[in-house]
Design a protein around this motif. Structure first.
Motif: not given
Length: 221
Positions: A114, A122, A155
């Motif tokens: 991240f 991720v 994400t």
């Protein structure tokens, strides 16, 4: 050739291995490296000699019924140097700690991904069947993103919403199939406004990978 210490396994399941080590005078375990955290419970008083890496030597004082603990990775040869006194202790290994260590490594890797804005990194931490529950949304669980494609898009959306972002002060713990990462999130939204909040992720694991990432964070008012 020195005599070999005798191991008697009393418990061996998915959580613990309990071994009674019996040392005749002069007996030794041979060189070994501990693959788990462990506790030693002496069954008698006495002194064991320890051969350590790089030629070092040490002693372990045994007091009956008084335990001591050691971490994974200890490497040594344990010897009963007495000419007349047999010695014995119980070794209690926490065998599920290896899984916990791997899962914690996954949590550390996810936070690093991240912070690097690395979507592939991720997703490498997520199980094949996975979900992300956001910290806000219409449902009680927050907005739910189910499946790898949805988690990837969510994400990417986080990175777009916060052009500058850092998850700092990370702390990670694992208990069974559940993990908890706490952090301080410092960043900047797309409109230029600053954000500085504390939060946490609760993880459900499938093997060593994350099946559910459930996010919570403080809301400043």
């Amino acid at each position: 050739m020195p005599a070999t210490a005798t191991p008697v396994v009393h418990i061996d399941d998915d959580r613990f291995r309990v071994t009674e080590w019996q040392f005749a005078p002069g007996a030794e375990t041979g060189w070994h490296r501990h693959g788990h955290d462990y506790v030693i419970v002496p069954l008698c008083d006495g002194t064991l000699s320890l051969d350590l890496p790089e030629g070092q030597k040490a002693e372990a004082k045994l007091t009956q019924g008084v335990p001591y603990s050691r971490r994974v990775g200890v490497e040594h040869n344990v010897i009963n140097g007495s000419n007349s006194q047999p010695l014995a202790f119980l070794e209690v290994e926490v065998v599920d700690d290896a899984t916990a260590h791997r899962r914690r490594d996954t949590m550390v890797a996810m936070m690093a991904a991240f912070n690097a804005r690395d979507v592939d990194g991720v997703m490498a931490c997520m199980a094949q069947e996975c979900a992300f529950h956001a910290s806000a949304g219409a449902e009680a669980e927050g907005q739910r993103h189910i499946g790898r494609d949805a988690v990837r898009r969510a994400t990417e959306a986080v990175f777009s919403a916060f052009p500058q972002a850092a998850w700092t002060e990370g702390q990670h713990v694992v208990a069974g199939d559940t993990g908890l990462s706490s952090w301080r999130f410092v960043g900047q939204r797309a409109d230029g406004s600053a954000v500085d909040v504390r939060g946490c992720d609760v993880f459900a694991f499938s093997g060593d990978l994350i099946a559910v990432k459930d996010s919570y964070r403080k809301a400043r008012v």
